[in-house]
Design a protein around this motif. Structure first.
Motif, PDB file in Angstrom:
ATOM      1  N   GLY A  10       0.812  -1.213   0.000  1.00  0.00           N
ATOM      2  CA  GLY A  10       0.000   0.000   0.000  1.00  0.00           C
ATOM      3  C   GLY A  10       0.847   1.265   0.000  1.00  0.00           C
ATOM      4  N   PHE A  11       0.154   2.382  -0.037  1.00  0.00           N
ATOM      5  CA  PHE A  11       0.791   3.695  -0.104  1.00  0.00           C
ATOM      6  C   PHE A  11       1.775   3.898   1.048  1.00  0.00           C
ATOM      7  N   ILE A  12       1.321   3.673   2.243  1.00  0.00           N
ATOM      8  CA  ILE A  12       2.199   3.874   3.403  1.00  0.00           C
ATOM      9  C   ILE A  12       3.048   2.632   3.658  1.00  0.00           C
ATOM     10  N   GLY A  13       2.424   1.442   3.569  1.00  0.00           N
ATOM     11  CA  GLY A  13       3.151   0.204   3.868  1.00  0.00           C
ATOM     12  C   GLY A  13       4.394   0.047   3.014  1.00  0.00           C
ATOM     13  N   ILE A  30       3.465  -8.431   3.830  1.00  0.00           N
ATOM     14  CA  ILE A  30       2.301  -9.153   3.308  1.00  0.00           C
ATOM     15  C   ILE A  30       1.259  -8.158   2.815  1.00  0.00           C
ATOM     16  N   ASP A  31       0.461  -8.608   1.862  1.00  0.00           N
ATOM     17  CA  ASP A  31      -0.624  -7.755   1.357  1.00  0.00           C
ATOM     18  C   ASP A  31      -1.626  -8.652   0.633  1.00  0.00           C
ATOM     19  N   ALA A  32      -2.901  -8.322   0.759  1.00  0.00           N
ATOM     20  CA  ALA A  32      -3.949  -9.095   0.064  1.00  0.00           C
ATOM     21  C   ALA A  32      -4.274  -8.496  -1.295  1.00  0.00           C
ATOM     22  N   MET A  33      -3.616  -7.400  -1.645  1.00  0.00           N
ATOM     23  CA  MET A  33      -3.810  -6.755  -2.951  1.00  0.00           C
ATOM     24  C   MET A  33      -5.294  -6.482  -3.247  1.00  0.00           C
ATOM     25  N   LEU A  34      -5.931  -5.740  -2.347  1.00  0.00           N
ATOM     26  CA  LEU A  34      -7.342  -5.397  -2.552  1.00  0.00           C
ATOM     27  C   LEU A  34      -7.521  -4.639  -3.862  1.00  0.00           C
ATOM     28  N   SER A  35      -8.568  -4.988  -4.582  1.00  0.00           N
ATOM     29  CA  SER A  35      -8.758  -4.358  -5.894  1.00  0.00           C
ATOM     30  C   SER A  35      -9.089  -2.870  -5.750  1.00  0.00           C
ATOM     31  N   ALA A  37      -7.716  -0.853  -3.832  1.00  0.00           N
ATOM     32  CA  ALA A  37      -6.459  -0.126  -3.638  1.00  0.00           C
ATOM     33  C   ALA A  37      -5.552  -0.253  -4.865  1.00  0.00           C
ATOM     34  N   HIS A  38      -5.613  -1.377  -5.543  1.00  0.00           N
ATOM     35  CA  HIS A  38      -4.601  -1.664  -6.578  1.00  0.00           C
ATOM     36  C   HIS A  38      -5.175  -1.910  -7.968  1.00  0.00           C
ATOM     37  N   GLY A  39      -6.506  -1.924  -8.111  1.00  0.00           N
ATOM     38  CA  GLY A  39      -7.102  -2.299  -9.387  1.00  0.00           C
ATOM     39  C   GLY A  39      -7.290  -3.809  -9.441  1.00  0.00           C
ATOM     40  N   VAL A  51      -0.807 -12.483   1.310  1.00  0.00           N
ATOM     41  CA  VAL A  51      -1.484 -13.090   2.464  1.00  0.00           C
ATOM     42  C   VAL A  51      -2.486 -12.077   2.998  1.00  0.00           C
ATOM     43  N   ASP A  52      -3.649 -12.585   3.322  1.00  0.00           N
ATOM     44  CA  ASP A  52      -4.710 -11.756   3.887  1.00  0.00           C
ATOM     45  C   ASP A  52      -4.603 -11.818   5.408  1.00  0.00           C
ATOM     46  N   VAL A  53      -4.726 -10.673   6.079  1.00  0.00           N
ATOM     47  CA  VAL A  53      -4.597 -10.710   7.541  1.00  0.00           C
ATOM     48  C   VAL A  53      -5.739 -11.481   8.202  1.00  0.00           C
ATOM     49  N   ARG A  54      -6.774 -11.786   7.446  1.00  0.00           N
ATOM     50  CA  ARG A  54      -7.873 -12.587   8.017  1.00  0.00           C
ATOM     51  C   ARG A  54      -7.578 -14.080   7.941  1.00  0.00           C
ATOM     52  N   HIS A  71       1.156  -2.803  11.572  1.00  0.00           N
ATOM     53  CA  HIS A  71      -0.128  -3.157  10.940  1.00  0.00           C
ATOM     54  C   HIS A  71      -0.674  -1.977  10.139  1.00  0.00           C
ATOM     55  N   GLN A  72      -0.428  -2.032   8.838  1.00  0.00           N
ATOM     56  CA  GLN A  72      -0.884  -0.981   7.921  1.00  0.00           C
ATOM     57  C   GLN A  72      -2.081  -1.433   7.090  1.00  0.00           C
ATOM     58  N   ALA A  73      -2.304  -2.749   6.996  1.00  0.00           N
ATOM     59  CA  ALA A  73      -3.364  -3.249   6.109  1.00  0.00           C
ATOM     60  C   ALA A  73      -4.720  -2.749   6.580  1.00  0.00           C
ATOM     61  N   SER A  90     -14.817  -6.533   8.160  1.00  0.00           N
ATOM     62  CA  SER A  90     -14.054  -7.754   7.881  1.00  0.00           C
ATOM     63  C   SER A  90     -12.553  -7.470   7.760  1.00  0.00           C
ATOM     64  N   HIS A  91     -12.170  -6.565   6.861  1.00  0.00           N
ATOM     65  CA  HIS A  91     -10.734  -6.308   6.653  1.00  0.00           C
ATOM     66  C   HIS A  91     -10.112  -5.627   7.868  1.00  0.00           C
ATOM     67  N   ASN A  92     -10.783  -4.620   8.380  1.00  0.00           N
ATOM     68  CA  ASN A  92     -10.143  -3.783   9.391  1.00  0.00           C
ATOM     69  C   ASN A  92     -10.290  -4.347  10.801  1.00  0.00           C
ATOM     70  N   LEU A 175     -18.213   4.786   8.361  1.00  0.00           N
ATOM     71  CA  LEU A 175     -17.960   3.358   8.551  1.00  0.00           C
ATOM     72  C   LEU A 175     -16.464   3.116   8.703  1.00  0.00           C
ATOM     73  N   TYR A 176     -15.692   3.773   7.854  1.00  0.00           N
ATOM     74  CA  TYR A 176     -14.235   3.633   7.921  1.00  0.00           C
ATOM     75  C   TYR A 176     -13.721   4.092   9.289  1.00  0.00           C
ATOM     76  N   ALA A 177     -14.190   5.264   9.714  1.00  0.00           N
ATOM     77  CA  ALA A 177     -13.726   5.792  11.001  1.00  0.00           C
ATOM     78  C   ALA A 177     -14.121   4.858  12.142  1.00  0.00           C
ATOM     79  N   SER A 179     -14.480   1.684  11.954  1.00  0.00           N
ATOM     80  CA  SER A 179     -13.631   0.481  11.924  1.00  0.00           C
ATOM     81  C   SER A 179     -12.228   0.792  12.432  1.00  0.00           C
ATOM     82  N   LYS A 180     -11.723   2.011  12.160  1.00  0.00           N
ATOM     83  CA  LYS A 180     -10.389   2.378  12.670  1.00  0.00           C
ATOM     84  C   LYS A 180     -10.433   2.545  14.192  1.00  0.00           C
ATOM     85  N   THR A 181     -11.522   3.095  14.705  1.00  0.00           N
ATOM     86  CA  THR A 181     -11.651   3.256  16.153  1.00  0.00           C
ATOM     87  C   THR A 181     -11.705   1.881  16.821  1.00  0.00           C
TER      88      THR A 181
HETATM   89  N1  LIG Z   1      -2.884   7.522   3.572  1.00  0.00           N
HETATM   90  C1  LIG Z   1      -3.413   8.277   4.541  1.00  0.00           C
HETATM   91  O1  LIG Z   1      -3.501   9.506   4.439  1.00  0.00           O
HETATM   92  C2  LIG Z   1      -3.918   7.620   5.808  1.00  0.00           C
HETATM   93  C3  LIG Z   1      -4.542   8.448   6.727  1.00  0.00           C
HETATM   94  C4  LIG Z   1      -4.996   7.898   7.917  1.00  0.00           C
HETATM   95  C5  LIG Z   1      -4.797   6.547   8.181  1.00  0.00           C
HETATM   96  N2  LIG Z   1      -4.198   5.765   7.272  1.00  0.00           N
HETATM   97  C6  LIG Z   1      -4.031   4.343   7.621  1.00  0.00           C
HETATM   98  O2  LIG Z   1      -2.755   3.910   7.195  1.00  0.00           O
HETATM   99  C7  LIG Z   1      -2.823   2.545   6.766  1.00  0.00           C
HETATM  100  C8  LIG Z   1      -2.273   2.437   5.354  1.00  0.00           C
HETATM  101  O3  LIG Z   1      -3.064   3.256   4.495  1.00  0.00           O
HETATM  102  P1  LIG Z   1      -2.685   3.548   2.976  1.00  0.00           P
HETATM  103  O4  LIG Z   1      -3.014   4.951   2.716  1.00  0.00           O
HETATM  104  O5  LIG Z   1      -1.306   3.048   2.705  1.00  0.00           O
HETATM  105  O6  LIG Z   1      -3.771   2.650   2.225  1.00  0.00           O
HETATM  106  P2  LIG Z   1      -3.573   1.687   0.952  1.00  0.00           P
HETATM  107  O7  LIG Z   1      -4.954   1.286   0.495  1.00  0.00           O
HETATM  108  O8  LIG Z   1      -2.646   2.279  -0.035  1.00  0.00           O
HETATM  109  O9  LIG Z   1      -2.844   0.431   1.602  1.00  0.00           O
HETATM  110  C9  LIG Z   1      -3.525  -0.505   2.383  1.00  0.00           C
HETATM  111  C10 LIG Z   1      -3.025  -1.861   1.948  1.00  0.00           C
HETATM  112  O10 LIG Z   1      -3.640  -2.866   2.778  1.00  0.00           O
HETATM  113  C11 LIG Z   1      -3.951  -3.955   1.947  1.00  0.00           C
HETATM  114  N3  LIG Z   1      -5.013  -4.716   2.617  1.00  0.00           N
HETATM  115  C12 LIG Z   1      -6.279  -4.330   2.856  1.00  0.00           C
HETATM  116  N4  LIG Z   1      -6.964  -5.298   3.484  1.00  0.00           N
HETATM  117  C13 LIG Z   1      -6.080  -6.316   3.666  1.00  0.00           C
HETATM  118  C14 LIG Z   1      -6.188  -7.590   4.266  1.00  0.00           C
HETATM  119  N5  LIG Z   1      -7.349  -8.041   4.761  1.00  0.00           N
HETATM  120  N6  LIG Z   1      -5.081  -8.361   4.330  1.00  0.00           N
HETATM  121  C15 LIG Z   1      -3.891  -7.926   3.812  1.00  0.00           C
HETATM  122  N7  LIG Z   1      -3.746  -6.730   3.201  1.00  0.00           N
HETATM  123  C16 LIG Z   1      -4.839  -5.943   3.126  1.00  0.00           C
HETATM  124  C17 LIG Z   1      -4.388  -3.351   0.618  1.00  0.00           C
HETATM  125  O11 LIG Z   1      -4.303  -4.279  -0.458  1.00  0.00           O
HETATM  126  C18 LIG Z   1      -3.412  -2.194   0.484  1.00  0.00           C
HETATM  127  O12 LIG Z   1      -2.239  -2.566  -0.227  1.00  0.00           O
HETATM  128  C19 LIG Z   1      -4.282   2.133   6.901  1.00  0.00           C
HETATM  129  O13 LIG Z   1      -4.436   1.461   8.122  1.00  0.00           O
HETATM  130  C20 LIG Z   1      -5.026   3.440   6.932  1.00  0.00           C
HETATM  131  O14 LIG Z   1      -6.238   3.336   7.660  1.00  0.00           O
HETATM  132  C21 LIG Z   1      -3.764   6.256   6.072  1.00  0.00           C
END
Ligand SMILES: NC(=O)c1ccc[n+]([C@@H]2O[C@H](COP(=O)([O-])OP(=O)(O)OC[C@H]3O[C@@H](n4cnc5c(N)ncnc54)[C@H](O)[C@@H]3O)[C@@H](O)[C@H]2O)c1
Ligand SMILES: [Zn+2]
Length: 243
Positions: A10-13, A30-35, A37-39, A51-54, A71-73, A90-92, A175-177, A179-181
């Motif tokens: 992912g972007f940050i990971g 590891i990454d599940a390559m969610l569509s 996020a990645h197409g 690998v999926d964290v689930r 844990h960035q997923a 489910s994911h978060n 919903l996202y917020a 799940s993050k909380t």
């Molecule tokens: N980018 C931001 O500005 C921002 C802001 C606040 C919080 N965050 C948090 O930072 C983290 C990373 O965000 P990001 O911006 O890099 O998002 P992103 O979508 O680019 O990366 C998330 C990655 O997690 C993977 N993923 C999702 N579900 C998964 C699963 N079940 N198993 C394995 N991999 C899975 C996706 O395929 C993706 O590559 C997230 O937890 C997000 O909530 C990001």
């Protein structure tokens, strides 16, 4: 150290993985390559396991000897509508609980959790005339006119943003917020139950810049404001620990 980075494609990971590798750590990505996020047809980058964290058994195979999990997923963003709720859960949230259980089983007790300022709601706003206020929702007319700042509920003035302190109350509003909380609550409960340590990292994208930018992009308007995403370690770790 041996460090497992989830969401490593992912972007940050990806940046975390690169920085940790450059610093000499042994990084398992590891990454599940969610569509979303990645197409649909993206391939997992070299060096990262799909690998999926689930997936408990997939995690178990990789957690052996891991000192810290970063844990960035997550499924990020606002989603389309309420039908996405099970995906966030489910994911978060389910994913985080599986990860925590497998860390427990593997004897790994150190977690870095990517949180978000969305757990605090829409941020902190100050009216030049009335001080701290809860902003009104943006109006259609303002959005159509390219005015993305919130307005004061008392006099309608454009509001100024302020940094949100980490002692601010949790007020998830999407919903996202939510799940993050919930991730934070699970991680804290896990740390208390296992004696583990959690370092919560709030991703500090200044909301008053980020949100107008996003709205501007959606409405096809150019937005010339700032564009930064900072990552700063929380000064309020959920529990003190070695990382
Ligand atoms: N980018 C931001 O500005 C921002 C802001 C606040 C919080 N965050 C948090 O930072 C983290 C990373 O965000 P990001 O911006 O890099 O998002 P992103 O979508 O680019 O990366 C998330 C990655 O997690 C993977 N993923 C999702 N579900 C998964 C699963 N079940 N198993 C394995 N991999 C899975 C996706 O395929 C993706 O590559 C997230 O937890 C997000 O909530 C990001
Ligand atoms: Zn006002």
């Amino acid at each position: 150290m041996r460090i497992l980075v989830t969401g490593a494609a992912g972007f940050i990971g990806a940046r975390v993985r690169a920085a940790l590798t450059a610093a000499g750590h042994d990084v398992v990505g590891i990454d599940a390559m969610l569509s979303n996020a990645h197409g649909a047809s993206a391939r997992v980058p070299d060096g990262i396991s799909e690998v999926d964290v689930r997936d408990a058994s997939g995690l178990a195979a990789l957690l052996s000897g891991v000192d810290v999990v970063c844990h960035q997923a997550a499924m990020v963003g606002a989603g389309v509508d309420a039908a996405d709720a099970p995906l966030y859960g489910s994911h978060n949230d389910f994913g985080t609980t599986v990860l925590l259980a497998e860390m427990f089983a593997a004897g790994c007790r150190a977690l870095v959790l990517a949180s978000s300022m969305v757990v605090y709601g829409q941020g902190r706003f100050v009216c030049p005339a009335h001080g701290d206020v809860d902003p009104l929702p943006r109006t259609r007319a303002d959005l159509d006119a390219g005015v993305f700042e919130h307005r004061c509920p008392v006099g309608g003035e454009e509001l100024e943003w302020r940094l949100v302190g980490e002692q601010a109350p949790l007020r998830p509003r999407s919903l996202y917020a939510a799940s993050k909380t919930a991730q934070e609550h699970y991680a804290l409960a896990w740390a208390e139950a296992t004696g583990g340590s959690v370092r919560r990292v709030a991703i500090a994208g200044d909301q008053s810049i980020t949100v107008p930018r996003i709205l501007a992009i959606h409405s096809g308007t150019r937005f010339s404001g700032g564009d930064w995403i900072g990552i700063r370690p929380s000064d309020r770790p959920m529990s003190e620990g070695p990382i």
